[in-house]
Each structure stands twice: as C-alpha cells, then as structure tokens.
Design an enzyme around this catalytic site. Structure first.
Site, PDB file in Angstrom:
ATOM      1  N   GLY A   1      24.097 -30.849 -30.558  1.00  0.00           N
ATOM      2  CA  GLY A   1      24.318 -30.931 -31.877  1.00  0.00           C
ATOM      3  C   GLY A   1      23.066 -32.135 -32.514  1.00  0.00           C
ATOM      4  O   GLY A   1      22.534 -31.899 -33.494  1.00  0.00           O
ATOM      5  N   CYS A   2      22.969 -33.256 -31.671  1.00  0.00           N
ATOM      6  CA  CYS A   2      22.182 -34.164 -31.985  1.00  0.00           C
ATOM      7  C   CYS A   2      20.922 -33.754 -31.945  1.00  0.00           C
ATOM      8  O   CYS A   2      19.829 -34.175 -32.706  1.00  0.00           O
ATOM      9  CB  CYS A   2      22.244 -35.565 -31.174  1.00  0.00           C
ATOM     10  SG  CYS A   2      24.157 -36.031 -31.289  1.00  0.00           S
ATOM     11  N   THR A   3      20.353 -33.124 -30.715  1.00  0.00           N
ATOM     12  CA  THR A   3      19.033 -32.604 -30.650  1.00  0.00           C
ATOM     13  C   THR A   3      18.572 -31.645 -31.848  1.00  0.00           C
ATOM     14  O   THR A   3      17.576 -31.638 -32.410  1.00  0.00           O
ATOM     15  CB  THR A   3      18.917 -31.850 -29.341  1.00  0.00           C
ATOM     16  OG1 THR A   3      19.362 -32.770 -28.021  1.00  0.00           O
ATOM     17  CG2 THR A   3      17.625 -31.100 -29.159  1.00  0.00           C
TER      18      THR A   3
ATOM     19  N   ALA B   1      17.834 -33.683 -34.835  1.00  0.00           N
ATOM     20  CA  ALA B   1      16.736 -34.328 -35.060  1.00  0.00           C
ATOM     21  C   ALA B   1      15.646 -33.478 -35.176  1.00  0.00           C
ATOM     22  O   ALA B   1      14.431 -33.708 -35.505  1.00  0.00           O
ATOM     23  CB  ALA B   1      16.497 -35.239 -33.477  1.00  0.00           C
TER      24      ALA B   1
END
Length: 155
Positions: A45-47, A50
């Site tokens: 999710g964070c990738t 970003a």
C-alpha cells in the site's frame, strides 16, 4: 491527543530526509504542502501511494504544491525505497514520532488480535498560510493521490 482539523495551524517540524539533509515545513512558506503519513517503506500500500504521488509530481508542482511523505522509517530505509521505486517525493524520517504525534497519526492499531502503536495512513493538505485546508484519515490508497491533487489545484 487532539486531532487536527481544517483551519488549525499545521505544526512545524524539521526532520532528516531521503537524499541527505533535513526538511522543515517552514521552508515551504508561500507554497501549499501535501503531507502524507504512511506506515512502512516498501510495503504494498505504501509503495502504491508513493508511486501515485510521484506520478503526479509535475501536476502538484504546477499547482505550487510540495509533496512530503512521512513515516517512522530511517533515512537509510527511505533512500533504498526511493531508489528502488524511482520516487521523486520528499521522504521525511520521523523515528522519534514527534511530528507523527503532533499531527495525531501515531495511534494504537490492532492486527491479528495484537495491539501496537503505528501510523494511521492519513494525508494533510496545508495552505500557503500554514493552515490546514483538508485532512484525510484512514486513507484508502486507490485514487487518493488524484483526490488530493484536485484539492491542491482548487487552492
């Protein structure tokens, strides 16, 4: 801990950042700032989040808006993450959780019946006057960067 809302002054911070040096909210006076808080470098999710913000970087820049991602990961972790995924957004390392706590996103979370402290995925849009314009809490990643861009373009 009080949650920040639209109209509140955004707490200033100075933190180490990817690529060396530090980043401070106050260095972007007269610009809008998107401050997005995420739990961990290089997780799915964070990738995605970003990469989505990076993909819209030129649109944010055209709207006079700086994008800063913040997590409790180290600068070394941020550097690897940014390099691996060709990220152009600034990544601030808040290992002491001072800014995360000031923005009310360092919260008790639970997974598989265990409770722990972690980052609630959230985004804050800060106007050129240093006041919070909009807050997104418990962010769902798909389409989020586009929604934030639309809000930034309306300033």
């Amino acid at each position: 801990m009080t949650e920040l809302t639209a109209g509140d002054s955004a707490p200033d911070f100075t933190l180490p950042r990817n690529g060396g040096g530090t980043v401070s909210l106050s260095e972007f006076a007269e610009k809008s700032v998107v401050l997005y808080f995420y739990p961990k470098d290089d997780t799915s999710g964070c990738t995605t989040e970003a990469v989505d913000f990076t993909g819209l970087a030129s649109d944010f820049a055209a709207a006079g808006t700086v994008v800063i991602g913040m997590s409790p990961d180290s600068v070394k972790s941020h550097d690897k993450f940014a390099s691996k995924h060709s990220l152009s957004v600034i990544l601030a390392a808040d290992e002491e959780h001072t800014a995360l706590e000031a923005y009310g996103v360092w919260k008790e979370k639970s997974m598989y019946g265990k409770t722990y402290m972690g980052v609630e995925r959230s985004t804050v849009l800060i106007g050129p006057d240093g006041k919070i314009v909009e807050v997104w809490r418990k962010v769902k990643v798909p389409g989020h960067a586009e929604a934030v861009l639309k809000a930034a373009q309306s300033l």
